[in-house]
Scaffold this motif. Structure first.
Motif, PDB file in Angstrom:
ATOM      1  N   ARG A 177     -13.231 -16.292  -2.737  1.00  0.00           N
ATOM      2  CA  ARG A 177     -13.006 -16.408  -1.261  1.00  0.00           C
ATOM      3  C   ARG A 177     -11.365 -16.229  -1.156  1.00  0.00           C
ATOM      4  NH1 ARG A 177     -14.155 -17.832   3.663  1.00  0.00           N
ATOM      5  NH2 ARG A 177     -13.099 -19.275   4.916  1.00  0.00           N
ATOM      6  N   ALA A 178     -10.784 -15.553   0.020  1.00  0.00           N
ATOM      7  CA  ALA A 178      -9.605 -15.479   0.123  1.00  0.00           C
ATOM      8  C   ALA A 178      -9.098 -15.127   1.581  1.00  0.00           C
ATOM      9  CB  ALA A 178      -9.100 -13.903  -0.662  1.00  0.00           C
ATOM     10  N   ALA A 179      -7.796 -15.508   1.756  1.00  0.00           N
ATOM     11  CA  ALA A 179      -7.180 -15.130   2.897  1.00  0.00           C
ATOM     12  C   ALA A 179      -6.334 -13.650   2.714  1.00  0.00           C
ATOM     13  CB  ALA A 179      -6.333 -16.047   3.662  1.00  0.00           C
ATOM     14  N   VAL A 180      -6.543 -12.826   3.574  1.00  0.00           N
ATOM     15  CA  VAL A 180      -5.720 -11.780   3.827  1.00  0.00           C
ATOM     16  C   VAL A 180      -4.594 -11.549   4.887  1.00  0.00           C
ATOM     17  CG1 VAL A 180      -5.625  -9.117   3.616  1.00  0.00           C
ATOM     18  CG2 VAL A 180      -7.210 -10.394   2.456  1.00  0.00           C
ATOM     19  N   PHE A 181      -3.395 -11.442   4.537  1.00  0.00           N
ATOM     20  CA  PHE A 181      -2.380 -11.146   5.622  1.00  0.00           C
ATOM     21  C   PHE A 181      -2.159  -9.482   5.371  1.00  0.00           C
ATOM     22  CE2 PHE A 181      -2.548 -15.423   4.288  1.00  0.00           C
ATOM     23  CZ  PHE A 181      -2.455 -16.180   5.623  1.00  0.00           C
ATOM     24  N   TYR A 182      -1.975  -9.008   6.484  1.00  0.00           N
ATOM     25  CA  TYR A 182      -1.293  -7.666   6.417  1.00  0.00           C
ATOM     26  C   TYR A 182       0.200  -7.632   7.201  1.00  0.00           C
ATOM     27  CZ  TYR A 182      -3.115  -6.601  11.215  1.00  0.00           C
ATOM     28  OH  TYR A 182      -3.058  -6.639  12.529  1.00  0.00           O
ATOM     29  N   VAL A 183       1.105  -7.064   6.482  1.00  0.00           N
ATOM     30  CA  VAL A 183       2.508  -7.104   6.693  1.00  0.00           C
ATOM     31  C   VAL A 183       2.877  -5.853   7.310  1.00  0.00           C
ATOM     32  CG1 VAL A 183       4.720  -7.797   6.203  1.00  0.00           C
ATOM     33  CG2 VAL A 183       3.070  -9.180   5.253  1.00  0.00           C
ATOM     34  N   LEU A 184       3.137  -5.512   8.547  1.00  0.00           N
ATOM     35  CA  LEU A 184       3.513  -4.282   8.933  1.00  0.00           C
ATOM     36  C   LEU A 184       5.143  -4.168   8.788  1.00  0.00           C
ATOM     37  CD1 LEU A 184       3.284  -1.766  10.612  1.00  0.00           C
ATOM     38  CD2 LEU A 184       3.796  -2.999  12.575  1.00  0.00           C
ATOM     39  N   HIS A 185       5.487  -3.020   7.981  1.00  0.00           N
ATOM     40  CA  HIS A 185       6.955  -2.707   7.796  1.00  0.00           C
ATOM     41  C   HIS A 185       7.052  -1.446   8.809  1.00  0.00           C
ATOM     42  CE1 HIS A 185       7.324  -5.521   4.582  1.00  0.00           C
ATOM     43  NE2 HIS A 185       6.134  -5.143   4.246  1.00  0.00           N
ATOM     44  N   PRO A 186       7.583  -1.588  10.038  1.00  0.00           N
ATOM     45  CA  PRO A 186       7.704  -0.652  11.133  1.00  0.00           C
ATOM     46  C   PRO A 186       8.940   0.383  10.736  1.00  0.00           C
ATOM     47  CG  PRO A 186       8.540  -2.650  12.043  1.00  0.00           C
ATOM     48  CD  PRO A 186       7.992  -3.114  10.485  1.00  0.00           C
ATOM     49  N   LEU A 187       8.908   1.229  11.311  1.00  0.00           N
ATOM     50  CA  LEU A 187      10.284   2.275  11.731  1.00  0.00           C
ATOM     51  C   LEU A 187      11.231   1.414  12.430  1.00  0.00           C
ATOM     52  CD1 LEU A 187       8.567   5.461  12.608  1.00  0.00           C
ATOM     53  CD2 LEU A 187       9.361   4.792  10.221  1.00  0.00           C
ATOM     54  N   PRO A 188      12.490   1.643  11.967  1.00  0.00           N
ATOM     55  CA  PRO A 188      13.630   0.877  12.546  1.00  0.00           C
ATOM     56  C   PRO A 188      13.571   1.249  14.314  1.00  0.00           C
ATOM     57  CG  PRO A 188      14.447   2.298  11.207  1.00  0.00           C
ATOM     58  CD  PRO A 188      12.837   2.454  10.971  1.00  0.00           C
ATOM     59  N   VAL A 189      13.480   0.634  15.149  1.00  0.00           N
ATOM     60  CA  VAL A 189      13.517   1.088  16.669  1.00  0.00           C
ATOM     61  C   VAL A 189      13.768  -0.119  17.076  1.00  0.00           C
ATOM     62  CG1 VAL A 189      11.689   2.917  16.531  1.00  0.00           C
ATOM     63  CG2 VAL A 189      10.864   0.542  17.187  1.00  0.00           C
ATOM     64  N   MET A 210       0.786  -1.030   0.057  1.00  0.00           N
ATOM     65  CA  MET A 210      -0.155  -0.113   0.111  1.00  0.00           C
ATOM     66  C   MET A 210       0.827   1.158   0.015  1.00  0.00           C
ATOM     67  SD  MET A 210      -2.701  -1.668  -0.354  1.00  0.00           S
ATOM     68  CE  MET A 210      -3.583   0.057  -0.470  1.00  0.00           C
ATOM     69  N   PRO A 211       0.333   2.467  -0.470  1.00  0.00           N
ATOM     70  CA  PRO A 211       1.257   3.685  -0.554  1.00  0.00           C
ATOM     71  C   PRO A 211       1.535   4.062   0.774  1.00  0.00           C
ATOM     72  CG  PRO A 211      -0.724   3.920  -2.001  1.00  0.00           C
ATOM     73  CD  PRO A 211      -0.926   2.404  -1.150  1.00  0.00           C
ATOM     74  N   ALA A 212       2.826   4.644   1.155  1.00  0.00           N
ATOM     75  CA  ALA A 212       3.115   4.921   2.540  1.00  0.00           C
ATOM     76  C   ALA A 212       2.264   6.041   2.779  1.00  0.00           C
ATOM     77  CB  ALA A 212       4.678   5.581   2.342  1.00  0.00           C
ATOM     78  N   GLY A 213       1.980   6.142   3.883  1.00  0.00           N
ATOM     79  CA  GLY A 213       1.053   7.216   4.651  1.00  0.00           C
ATOM     80  C   GLY A 213       0.766   6.927   5.827  1.00  0.00           C
ATOM     81  N   GLU A 214       0.167   7.666   6.528  1.00  0.00           N
ATOM     82  CA  GLU A 214      -0.384   7.670   7.918  1.00  0.00           C
ATOM     83  C   GLU A 214      -1.205   6.478   8.232  1.00  0.00           C
ATOM     84  OE1 GLU A 214      -2.414  10.715  11.126  1.00  0.00           O
ATOM     85  OE2 GLU A 214      -2.893  11.004   9.176  1.00  0.00           O
ATOM     86  N   LEU A 215      -0.844   5.588   9.258  1.00  0.00           N
ATOM     87  CA  LEU A 215      -1.480   4.369   9.469  1.00  0.00           C
ATOM     88  C   LEU A 215      -2.300   4.508  10.880  1.00  0.00           C
ATOM     89  CD1 LEU A 215       1.306   1.582   8.746  1.00  0.00           C
ATOM     90  CD2 LEU A 215      -0.843   2.393   7.341  1.00  0.00           C
ATOM     91  N   GLY A 241      11.116   7.309   6.637  1.00  0.00           N
ATOM     92  CA  GLY A 241       9.687   7.778   6.263  1.00  0.00           C
ATOM     93  C   GLY A 241       8.865   7.146   7.209  1.00  0.00           C
ATOM     94  N   ASP A 242       7.634   6.950   6.761  1.00  0.00           N
ATOM     95  CA  ASP A 242       6.576   6.168   7.377  1.00  0.00           C
ATOM     96  C   ASP A 242       6.367   4.799   7.417  1.00  0.00           C
ATOM     97  OD1 ASP A 242       5.467   8.747   7.861  1.00  0.00           O
ATOM     98  OD2 ASP A 242       4.544   8.699   6.148  1.00  0.00           O
ATOM     99  N   ALA A 243       5.816   4.264   8.527  1.00  0.00           N
ATOM    100  CA  ALA A 243       5.796   2.801   8.631  1.00  0.00           C
ATOM    101  C   ALA A 243       4.748   2.457   7.328  1.00  0.00           C
ATOM    102  CB  ALA A 243       5.215   2.437   9.724  1.00  0.00           C
ATOM    103  N   ARG A 244       4.925   1.424   7.083  1.00  0.00           N
ATOM    104  CA  ARG A 244       4.083   0.906   5.655  1.00  0.00           C
ATOM    105  C   ARG A 244       3.434  -0.634   6.094  1.00  0.00           C
ATOM    106  NH1 ARG A 244       6.315   2.290   0.142  1.00  0.00           N
ATOM    107  NH2 ARG A 244       4.268   1.587  -0.123  1.00  0.00           N
ATOM    108  N   ILE A 245       2.283  -0.761   5.495  1.00  0.00           N
ATOM    109  CA  ILE A 245       1.706  -1.842   5.449  1.00  0.00           C
ATOM    110  C   ILE A 245       1.590  -2.700   3.863  1.00  0.00           C
ATOM    111  CG2 ILE A 245      -0.863  -3.217   5.732  1.00  0.00           C
ATOM    112  CD1 ILE A 245      -0.955  -1.647   8.211  1.00  0.00           C
TER     113      ILE A 245
END
Length: 137
Positions: free
Chosen positions: A43-55, A1-6, A103-107
């Protein structure tokens, strides 16, 4: 997904601000699904993968379920799924991905087509791979 506020379940936002962010995320998901040509799935399974800021602290990707919901709604708006109820959707399931360098965290969303072994509610199994996990959706 595009980078932006989550959205995060630990945030306390004004309802109008949260609604604005949800609307943007839903529209982005629908547009992205159309651009990368995600096919309609029964029918589908959806996984969301968080790409966080490096902390240094530990991350709980389940806290970003508030972001996954509008993205899934956007998939329904784009016609990828008929609806987001349990008849058509398994998940969304959280996962933790690689941190973003800046930048921002992404999903990222991973959409996996599911087939039912028998039409009477048998176990789900992965589909034919109509939407490759390598394609960002």
């Amino acid at each position: 997904m595009p980078a932006g506020e989550l959205l995060n379940s630990n945030q306390r936002r004004h309802w109008a601000d949260e609604a604005r962010v949800r609307r943007r995320m839903r529209e982005e998901a629908a547009l992205t699904a159309q651009v990368v040509r995600v096919p309609p799935l029964l029918r589908a399974a959806v996984f969301y993968v968080l790409h966080p800021l490096p902390v240094e602290r530990q991350r709980d990707p389940g806290n970003w379920a508030d972001s996954a919901k509008p993205y899934v709604d956007g998939l329904v708006d784009a016609g990828v799924l008929p609806d987001d109820n349990d008849r058509y959707l398994s998940g969304p399931y959280p996962a933790l991905g690689e941190p973003v360098p800046a930048g921002d965290a992404r999903i990222s969303l991973v959409v996996v087509e599911l087939h039912t072994r028998d039409r009477e509610g048998g176990e789900d199994e992965p589909g034919s791979g109509a939407c490759s996990p390598d394609v960002p959706t």
